[in-house]
Design a protein around this motif. Structure first.
Motif, short mmCIF file in Angstrom:
data_model
loop_
_atom_site.label_atom_id
_atom_site.label_comp_id
_atom_site.label_asym_id
_atom_site.label_seq_id
_atom_site.Cartn_x
_atom_site.Cartn_y
_atom_site.Cartn_z
N PHE A 1 -7.37 -2.39 17.31
CA PHE A 1 -6.40 -2.41 16.20
C PHE A 1 -5.54 -3.67 16.21
CE2 PHE A 1 -2.37 -1.14 14.10
CZ PHE A 1 -2.90 -0.88 12.85
N THR B 1 -1.79 -7.26 22.79
CA THR B 1 -2.11 -6.02 23.49
C THR B 1 -3.53 -5.57 23.16
OG1 THR B 1 -1.30 -4.71 21.65
CG2 THR B 1 0.27 -5.19 23.39
N GLU C 1 -4.58 -7.73 2.97
CA GLU C 1 -4.00 -6.41 3.23
C GLU C 1 -4.86 -5.70 4.27
OE1 GLU C 1 -0.83 -4.45 2.42
OE2 GLU C 1 -1.43 -5.08 0.41
N LEU C 2 -4.21 -5.02 5.22
CA LEU C 2 -4.93 -4.20 6.20
C LEU C 2 -4.97 -2.78 5.65
CD1 LEU C 2 -6.23 -4.06 9.02
CD2 LEU C 2 -3.99 -3.40 9.89
N VAL C 3 -6.16 -2.29 5.38
CA VAL C 3 -6.26 -0.97 4.74
C VAL C 3 -7.05 -0.01 5.61
CG1 VAL C 3 -6.18 -2.00 2.43
CG2 VAL C 3 -8.39 -1.48 3.47
N GLU D 1 10.14 -2.47 19.19
CA GLU D 1 10.48 -2.37 20.61
C GLU D 1 11.55 -1.30 20.83
OE1 GLU D 1 11.50 -6.33 21.80
OE2 GLU D 1 9.44 -7.04 21.44
N ARG E 1 0.33 4.02 1.39
CA ARG E 1 0.41 4.61 2.72
C ARG E 1 1.52 3.97 3.56
NH1 ARG E 1 -1.97 2.50 7.17
NH2 ARG E 1 -3.34 1.28 5.83
N LEU E 2 1.61 2.65 3.48
CA LEU E 2 2.64 1.96 4.26
C LEU E 2 4.01 2.26 3.70
CD1 LEU E 2 0.84 -1.42 4.87
CD2 LEU E 2 1.06 0.52 6.41
N ARG F 1 4.26 -1.68 11.68
CA ARG F 1 5.13 -2.45 12.55
C ARG F 1 5.23 -3.91 12.15
NH1 ARG F 1 1.61 -1.96 18.07
NH2 ARG F 1 2.67 -3.80 18.84
N ASP F 2 4.23 -4.41 11.45
CA ASP F 2 4.31 -5.80 11.02
C ASP F 2 5.27 -6.00 9.85
OD1 ASP F 2 2.52 -6.42 12.93
OD2 ASP F 2 1.35 -7.75 11.63
N MET G 1 -2.78 7.37 24.00
CA MET G 1 -3.20 5.98 24.02
C MET G 1 -2.03 5.09 24.37
SD MET G 1 -3.49 5.09 20.11
CE MET G 1 -2.03 5.22 19.14
N VAL H 1 -4.84 2.97 13.73
CA VAL H 1 -4.09 2.58 14.92
C VAL H 1 -4.71 3.06 16.22
CG1 VAL H 1 -1.86 2.45 13.77
CG2 VAL H 1 -2.60 4.62 14.71
N VAL I 1 -4.95 -6.05 12.85
CA VAL I 1 -3.65 -6.49 12.35
C VAL I 1 -3.61 -8.02 12.33
CG1 VAL I 1 -1.16 -6.54 12.81
CG2 VAL I 1 -2.46 -4.44 13.19
N SER J 1 5.86 -11.33 24.98
CA SER J 1 6.73 -11.60 23.83
C SER J 1 5.92 -11.86 22.58
CB SER J 1 7.69 -12.76 24.14
OG SER J 1 6.97 -13.96 24.24
N ARG K 1 4.10 2.64 13.65
CA ARG K 1 2.97 2.02 14.35
C ARG K 1 2.09 1.23 13.39
NH1 ARG K 1 0.50 2.84 19.11
NH2 ARG K 1 1.52 4.77 19.63
N SER K 2 1.74 1.84 12.27
CA SER K 2 0.90 1.11 11.31
C SER K 2 1.70 0.07 10.55
CB SER K 2 0.29 2.05 10.28
OG SER K 2 -0.12 3.23 10.86
N ARG L 1 10.21 -7.30 14.68
CA ARG L 1 9.51 -6.87 15.89
C ARG L 1 10.39 -6.05 16.83
NH1 ARG L 1 9.12 -9.29 20.46
NH2 ARG L 1 10.08 -11.16 19.64
N LEU M 1 0.84 -1.20 0.00
CA LEU M 1 0.00 0.00 0.00
C LEU M 1 0.88 1.25 0.00
CD1 LEU M 1 -2.66 -0.92 2.69
CD2 LEU M 1 -3.09 -0.61 0.25
N ASP N 1 -0.74 0.91 24.62
CA ASP N 1 -0.97 -0.50 24.38
C ASP N 1 -0.76 -1.22 25.70
OD1 ASP N 1 -1.53 -0.28 21.73
OD2 ASP N 1 0.55 -0.54 21.10
#
Lengths: 308, 485
Positions: B237, B60, B250-252, A107, A4-5, A98-99, B69, B232, B241, B56, A95-96, A103, A2, B71
């Motif tokens: 959220f 969240t 896809e997460l849109v 952190e 945006r990402l 992060r996947d 906000m 987010v 995800v 780990s 944040r969006s 990981r 995407l 988590d």
């Protein structure tokens, strides 16, 4: 991926790099101070010029003391390029996304964001400040390592690294621009005996001193440093290296021809002109042109990938 | 038995692990025996292992506070809740029946409204429904399914009977935690899974993906399924995800999509626009399309309804499905089941008084101190009056609210929710629970029901509030096969 990402990753890369290079710059400048004669009114404002925020700084602070400049550069959340703002922005961008990154990078950025929000308030002592800056640099390096060793070479990686390289080229250009204006100015005669110390400091602020000595092998002087930092093909913070690396990332992204063409223009300018031979206004004119080229590259990427 | 169970009692409530004489129930027997051999140290080790696993694994949820906000680590109690398979089978049939009827009800409301014409469902209730979307009238989504994903909240009363407390047909959440809770308890009690026949729960995402694929308007190509999130800042959220990751979708966000002049939906990708076939939306329908619904919505995609009405994209849950997600409609579900399926409801409703009916309202106003009063269209436990814990001022306030807008309120008796042993400071203590199973409806097939669901537990002594935003926790839910008992 995407758009945006892609944009999130590009800016995460830029902001993490900006936080790191600002920290490095602050530490190198503080060290330089130790070598300067007490009589020299050392100008902390040069740092404000490098980040290009003179107006905002003047609005927000009554003086240009070391404490004010440091507060502005490190902790001031109303200054969008302060280290604290950069880390907060990097975190929001990640944040969006992060996947898409390992990981531990998420952190790390969380930890660093919390660290600077807290420790960024205690930087009036130079010793404490140097520790805080070191911590930022080390963590940024840690993230870079995680990305280098833990991330597949996919579009997410290329977008992140594209941001890193563009930012790095930008910062190198800014540092040379501001420093050379002071150093090459014949009028500031009081600085003349310290020319070489000052140029070493420029190299150090880009972690370039060691490599310069190994590869340039002449006494540190203005022409050599300018040439090395702008046009060297092997040093990873030289402008040429950064934008060529950016072109490499673009080559793996879809339909990048316009963006690569913009980079080719900048590379050609560096090939046609030896920046080491330029002095005074001709150098500063050249640097202005490089800045414009870099902006064009950034805008082309923006239009091509992020605004569809 | 050791310390863990020695003082365990739950007087006055149905306890899911122990019967009234203090003997473990059959489905819980092996678990009780096994944990009974644990010392305090061992239990503490397992609890710490669960905390570590949750950290780990990055499980969240998001809460809001003055500081912005945060988590928070997902609150999880390591003592699982057990339900025997034969009992669950009946619940599953009841849920399938219920959701089938609810889908027929929604389809009818947006078509001929036979149930209204036949006088079974009052026209004035429909007229005042805030979730009825006139823009959806005349639409026929694939298989006439509107509520593809439903989360129904179940509770047990003091006698151990299971009731449906409410149906969530808009954007129910929690399923990711159901699956993750199982992964955590496998890490914490691996040996128990070797000894028991505990039915698996991790097929949810595959079932959901199959069901969403089946909705695609383009059956000749691999459907492009996306999960639409508000972003987010949404409290769920993590789950958005998770769902996208599990389904490989896809997460849109709304701004990632656009509707072109061909009335098709496209995602903005770095290699150009990509057609979208199915949208699993986790955005309330009031926000999905500023052209049709709330014009101030920043979360939606202009033209989405146009594309949906043209049949060029499937949306799950369908816009307008929330009309059945209304606590007044809830009270009619037994009649709805009878009307469409000619069957009695297999799962009971909690007895409900409708404040719109004069005699019911009089009863409610006379008994506010013993009833729970709920507004028709709130979720998350907001805007409720819990009679036995209310002050005279609150009761006065609710009496006014009810008289001003009777259609908006129902009342139910305060239920003596069942309890499950929960680890509190090293000891097992009875805490109240509910259960949210998820039901996935699909064209030309029976609805899929999760094996159990998400058990939420009120961690404070005596509390009935299970919402994680308000101090609730969660448990792994074991449907235990009977043949092993």
């Amino acid at each position: 991926m995407l758009s945006r990402l892609a944009q999130n990753l590009f800016w995460a890369g830029r902001y993490i790099e900006r936080a790191e290079s600002t920290s490095r710059l602050i530490n190198a400048t503080s060290l330089l101070l130790l070598d300067m004669p007490r009589a020299t009114a050392f100008d902390w404002r040069a740092l404000i010029e490098i980040v290009g925020a003179e107006d905002l700084f003047a609005q927000r602070y009554p003086d240009d003391s070391e404490a004010s400049v440091m507060r502005f550069l490190v902790a001031d959340r109303l200054h969008p390029s302060s280290i604290a703002s950069c880390l907060a922005n990097a975190r929001e961008n990640l944040r969006s996304a992060r996947d898409l990154v390992p990981r531990e990078v998420w952190e790390d950025i969380n930890g660093l964001h919390l660290f600077i929000a807290d420790e960024g308030q205690h930087i009036d002592s130079r010793l404490a400040r140097s520790r805080v800056m070191d911590h930022v640099v080390r963590n940024a390096r840690h993230m870079a390592g995680l990305i280098e060793s833990g991330m597949s070479r996919d579009a997410a990686y290329d977008m992140f690294m594209l941001g890193v390289q563009i930012e790095r080229a930008d910062m190198t250009t800014r540092i040379i621009d501001v420093r050379s204006a002071d150093l090459l100015d014949e009028q500031i005669s009081e600085l003349r005996p310290y020319q070489s110390v000052l140029w070493i400091s420029v190299l150090k602020s880009l972690s370039a001193f060691q490599m310069y000595r190994r590869h340039v092998r002449v006494r540190v002087n203005g022409a050599g440093v300018v040439r090395f930092l702008l046009a060297d093909r092997a040093f990873p913070r030289s402008v040429r290296f950064c934008i060529e690396a950016a072109a490499g990332h673009l080559a793996r992204l879809p339909s990048a021809s316009q963006c690569i063409a913009a980079i080719d223009d900048a590379v050609q300018r560096l090939e046609e002109t030896d920046p080491g031979n330029l002095t005074g206004y001709r150098l500063s004119e050249f640097l202005d042109r490089m800045q414009i080229e870099l902006n064009t590259i950034g805008e082309t990427i923006q239009t091509r990938y992020f605004q569809q | 038995m050791n310390d863990l169970w020695r003082d365990y009692r739950s007087p006055g409530f149905f306890d899911e692990a122990f019967d009234d004489s203090g003997q473990p129930r059959r489905a819980a027997e092996a678990l009780v025996r096994y944990l009974g051999e644990f010392g305090r140290d061992e239990l503490e080790t397992r609890r710490a292992a669960a905390d570590l696993a949750i950290k780990s694994m990055g499980i969240t949820f998001t809460v809001y506070s003055d500081a912005g906000m945060i988590d928070r680590a997902w609150p999880f109690d390591i003592l699982p809740r057990t339900i025997p398979k034969h009992e669950w089978d009946r619940v599953r049939e009841g849920l399938q029946q219920r959701v089938t009827a609810l889908n027929m009800f929604v389809a009818d409301l947006y078509a001929d409204q036979r149930i209204v014409a036949d006088g079974v469902f009052p026209r004035e209730v429909l007229a005042q429904s805030v979730n009825f979307r006139p823009e959806c009238v005349g639409m026929r989504p694939p298989g006439d399914i509107w509520a593809h994903i439903c989360g129904s909240d179940l509770v047990r009363d003091g006698a151990g009977d299971i009731y449906v407390l409410e149906d969530n047909l808009r954007v129910p959440s929690g399923v990711s935690y159901m699956v993750e809770n199982r992964l955590v308890s496998k890490r914490v009690f691996p040996e128990l899974f070797a000894q028991h026949h505990i039915l698996p729960v991790d097929d949810y995402a595959s079932e959901l993906l199959d069901s969403l694929n089946a909705l695609s308007p383009r059956q000749d190509v691999t459907p492009n399924v996306v999960v639409l999130t508000p972003g987010v800042f949404n409290s769920a959220f993590f789950e958005h995800v998770w769902l996208a990751g599990q389904m490989g979708a896809e997460l849109v966000q709304g701004s990632d999509l656009f509707v072109d002049s061909d009335d098709c939906v496209y995602a903005r990708k770095i290699d150009g626009p990509q057609r979208v076939d199915v949208i699993y939306r986790r955005v309330d329908d009031a926000f999905i399309d500023p052209e049709v619904f709330r014009a101030d919505s920043m979360l939606g995609t202009p033209g989405l309804m146009r594309a949906w009405r043209a049949g060029n994209v499937a949306i799950a849950n369908a816009p307008g499905a929330g009309v059945a997600d209304d606590k007044v409609v809830y009270a009619f579900v037994p009649e709805i089941i009878r009307y469409y399926l000619d069957q009695d409801a297999k799962l009971a409703n909690v007895p409900s008084w409708l404040c719109m009916k004069d005699d019911h309202r009089a009863h409610v106003l006379d008994n506010l101190d013993s009833l729970v009063v709920k507004p028709a269209n709130e979720s998350g436990g907001y805007g409720m009056l819990i009679g036995p814990r209310s002050s005279a001022t609150e009761r006065k306030q609710f009496a006014d609210l009810i008289q001003r807008n009777p259609r908006n309120y129902i009342a139910q008796p305060t239920l003596a929710l069942s309890t499950v042993p929960t680890l509190i400071e090293g000891s097992a203590r009875p805490r109240h629970v509910d259960l949210r199973p998820f039901i996935v409806s699909r064209p030309n097939d029976d609805a899929f029901v999760t094996m159990g669901g998400l058990t939420r537990v009120a961690l404070r002594e005596g509390s009935l509030v299970v919402n994680s935003s308000q101090g609730g926790g969660s448990k792994d839910t074991w449907i235990v096969a009977d043949e092993g008992l």
